[in-house]
Design an enzyme around this catalytic site. Structure first.
Site, PDB file in Angstrom:
ATOM      1  N   TYR A 146       2.916 -19.494  11.272  1.00 50.94           N
ATOM      2  CA  TYR A 146       3.368 -18.250  10.623  1.00 50.94           C
ATOM      3  C   TYR A 146       3.617 -17.139  11.642  1.00 50.94           C
ATOM      4  CZ  TYR A 146       1.581 -20.445   6.297  1.00 50.94           C
ATOM      5  OH  TYR A 146       1.316 -21.301   5.257  1.00 50.94           O
TER       6      TYR A 146
ATOM      7  N   HIS B 269      -1.698 -28.828   9.260  1.00 51.44           N
ATOM      8  CA  HIS B 269      -0.664 -28.213   8.414  1.00 51.44           C
ATOM      9  C   HIS B 269       0.258 -29.240   7.761  1.00 51.44           C
ATOM     10  CE1 HIS B 269       1.806 -24.229   8.124  1.00 51.44           C
ATOM     11  NE2 HIS B 269       1.945 -24.955   7.043  1.00 51.44           N
TER      12      HIS B 269
HETATM   13  P1  NAP Z   1       4.357 -17.700  -3.578  1.00 50.95           P
HETATM   14  O1  NAP Z   1       3.025 -17.074  -3.440  1.00 50.95           O
HETATM   15  O2  NAP Z   1       4.622 -18.716  -4.616  1.00 50.95           O
HETATM   16  O3  NAP Z   1       5.448 -16.579  -3.817  1.00 50.95           O
HETATM   17  C1  NAP Z   1       5.544 -15.417  -3.047  1.00 50.95           C
HETATM   18  C2  NAP Z   1       6.709 -14.601  -3.636  1.00 50.95           C
HETATM   19  O4  NAP Z   1       6.349 -14.097  -4.929  1.00 50.95           O
HETATM   20  C3  NAP Z   1       7.064 -13.442  -2.786  1.00 50.95           C
HETATM   21  O5  NAP Z   1       8.479 -13.321  -2.808  1.00 50.95           O
HETATM   22  C4  NAP Z   1       6.440 -12.238  -3.514  1.00 50.95           C
HETATM   23  O6  NAP Z   1       7.227 -11.106  -3.300  1.00 50.95           O
HETATM   24  C5  NAP Z   1       6.499 -12.691  -4.961  1.00 50.95           C
HETATM   25  N1  NAP Z   1       5.409 -12.158  -5.789  1.00 50.95           N
HETATM   26  C6  NAP Z   1       4.081 -12.178  -5.507  1.00 50.95           C
HETATM   27  N2  NAP Z   1       3.374 -11.646  -6.521  1.00 50.95           N
HETATM   28  C7  NAP Z   1       4.275 -11.266  -7.471  1.00 50.95           C
HETATM   29  C8  NAP Z   1       4.139 -10.668  -8.738  1.00 50.95           C
HETATM   30  N3  NAP Z   1       2.960 -10.333  -9.231  1.00 50.95           N
HETATM   31  N4  NAP Z   1       5.286 -10.420  -9.447  1.00 50.95           N
HETATM   32  C9  NAP Z   1       6.497 -10.757  -8.950  1.00 50.95           C
HETATM   33  N5  NAP Z   1       6.675 -11.334  -7.741  1.00 50.95           N
HETATM   34  C10 NAP Z   1       5.576 -11.598  -7.010  1.00 50.95           C
HETATM   35  O7  NAP Z   1       4.835 -18.329  -2.183  1.00 50.95           O
HETATM   36  P2  NAP Z   1       4.216 -18.611  -0.763  1.00 50.95           P
HETATM   37  O8  NAP Z   1       4.005 -17.338  -0.029  1.00 50.95           O
HETATM   38  O9  NAP Z   1       5.085 -19.631  -0.131  1.00 50.95           O
HETATM   39  O10 NAP Z   1       2.813 -19.346  -1.062  1.00 50.95           O
HETATM   40  C11 NAP Z   1       1.554 -18.684  -1.049  1.00 50.95           C
HETATM   41  C12 NAP Z   1       0.811 -18.948   0.251  1.00 50.95           C
HETATM   42  O11 NAP Z   1       0.556 -20.348   0.409  1.00 50.95           O
HETATM   43  C13 NAP Z   1       1.593 -18.605   1.526  1.00 50.95           C
HETATM   44  O12 NAP Z   1       1.702 -17.227   1.765  1.00 50.95           O
HETATM   45  C14 NAP Z   1       0.840 -19.387   2.555  1.00 50.95           C
HETATM   46  O13 NAP Z   1      -0.368 -18.706   2.899  1.00 50.95           O
HETATM   47  C15 NAP Z   1       0.571 -20.668   1.793  1.00 50.95           C
HETATM   48  N6  NAP Z   1       1.626 -21.704   2.035  1.00 50.95           N
HETATM   49  C16 NAP Z   1       1.256 -22.882   2.645  1.00 50.95           C
HETATM   50  C17 NAP Z   1       2.205 -23.864   2.877  1.00 50.95           C
HETATM   51  C18 NAP Z   1       1.792 -25.140   3.527  1.00 50.95           C
HETATM   52  O14 NAP Z   1       2.666 -25.946   3.925  1.00 50.95           O
HETATM   53  N7  NAP Z   1       0.512 -25.400   3.664  1.00 50.95           N
HETATM   54  C19 NAP Z   1       3.541 -23.681   2.508  1.00 50.95           C
HETATM   55  C20 NAP Z   1       3.898 -22.480   1.897  1.00 50.95           C
HETATM   56  C21 NAP Z   1       2.928 -21.515   1.644  1.00 50.95           C
HETATM   57  P3  NAP Z   1       6.674  -9.773  -2.544  1.00 50.95           P
HETATM   58  O15 NAP Z   1       5.954 -10.208  -1.295  1.00 50.95           O
HETATM   59  O16 NAP Z   1       7.915  -8.996  -2.273  1.00 50.95           O
HETATM   60  O17 NAP Z   1       5.761  -9.115  -3.546  1.00 50.95           O
END
Ligand code: NAP
Length: 283
Positions: A49, A107
């Site tokens: 990240y 990862h």
């Molecule tokens: P996510 O949490 O599914 O979605 C994040 C998106 O949702 C952002 O665009 C955010 O926008 C929006 N959002 C958040 N809360 C909201 C709400 N209450 N209302 C409307 N929109 C909202 O996606 P992600 O970040 O990919 O997944 C979460 C975490 O999992 C990551 O940050 C990371 O730590 C981890 N991850 C791990 C892997 C892996 O391969 N192990 C892959 C992907 C992610 P804003 O920021 O503009 O609010």
């Protein structure tokens, strides 16, 4: 906040703050600080990240005692080997300015996973990490790793959201005593998830948003959830999920949304494996 006991007895807060795609240094530091001020105590980052240093600054600025925090980081593919884990783990610690990590994950399921796992088992024995796990491992790979090593992974962090529910995989992981953890619970907004009629309808009954319904649906299944937002009002909204419950009818309606496939890509796709193998971090 509710915490779940992993197979080694260590507790993990059921809801964590995700930091993927927050690469700008100031933004990442401010987001982590705001998340901690909002009440999160569980922060998820990764070598790939490119924000471990900023995350560490946010943690330090918060002034919250280390023992109240739960911090996860992940070893990137190019470092997945015995030596690669040893060297890059220390670099992660240095960037985060921490003495230990609460959860260290592989990862992706590629490269020398077995060599890497032995190094992670050593870090566990040396108390440099409190728990170790994997991410994006298919169940057969997870079981193979567990069967032929000393330590069974504590966690498998997977894409889990209403469109990709992974019900059978989760059941199989539970049979191995491996806790599922959901990444992209909101499918990063794909497929118009925040406007999905079923989820909006359930939310209206409880005066809750789609995001809150999804988080609640996951934590009621004892799945650890990572939610990411750079907006303080959404960070608070996503935490406000402990004062309502879903009915069986709600859960059945959500079960029917499962499309049974990733909203992103398949980890078994050779082109993706080649892309990840070629991605070298420049930190
Ligand atoms: P996510 O949490 O599914 O979605 C994040 C998106 O949702 C952002 O665009 C955010 O926008 C929006 N959002 C958040 N809360 C909201 C709400 N209450 N209302 C409307 N929109 C909202 O996606 P992600 O970040 O990919 O997944 C979460 C975490 O999992 C990551 O940050 C990371 O730590 C981890 N991850 C791990 C892997 C892996 O391969 N192990 C892959 C992907 C992610 P804003 O920021 O503009 O609010």
């Amino acid at each position: 906040m509710k915490a779940i006991k992993m197979n080694n007895g260590v507790e993990i807060p059921v809801l964590g703050f995700g930091t993927y795609q927050i690469t700008d240094f100031q933004e990442a530091e401010a987001a982590v600080l705001a998340a901690l001020q909002a009440g999160y105590r569980h922060i998820d980052t990764a070598q790939s990240y490119m924000n471990e240093e900023a995350v560490g600054r946010g943690l330090a600025k918060s002034g919250i005692p280390r023992e109240e925090l739960f911090v996860t980081t992940k070893i990137w593919v190019e470092n997945v080997s015995y030596e690669g884990v040893k060297t890059s783990f220390q670099q992660s610690l240095d960037r985060l300015k921490l003495e230990y990590i609460d959860l260290l994950l592989l990862h992706q399921p590629y490269n020398d996973v077995y060599g890497a796992w032995r190094a992670m088992e050593e870090l566990l024995a040396e108390n440099k990490v409190r728990s170790i796990g994997i991410s994006n491992f298919a169940v057969d790979r997870a079981v193979d790793l567990a069967e032929f090593n000393e330590v069974t992974p504590q966690i498998n962090q997977l894409e889990i959201n209403p469109f990709h529910q992974q019900t059978r995989n989760i059941q199989a992981l539970r049979e191995e005593n491996i806790l599922p953890e959901a990444w992209a619970p909101f499918a990063e907004g794909k497929n118009d998830i925040f406007k999905n009629e079923v989820l909006v309808g359930i939310g209206q009954k409880y005066h809750k948003s789609v995001a809150q319904v999804i988080i609640r649906w996951l934590i009621e299944q004892d799945i650890v959830v990572l939610a990411k937002s750079v907006k303080p009002e959404r960070m608070a909204e996503n935490l406000d999920v402990f004062d309502f419950s879903l009915t069986d009818e709600d859960k059945q309606a959500i079960a029917a949304l499962d499309a049974g496939e990733s909203q992103f890509f398949s980890h078994a796709d050779p082109a993706m494996i080649k892309w990840m193998a070629s991605r070298k971090l420049d930190i």
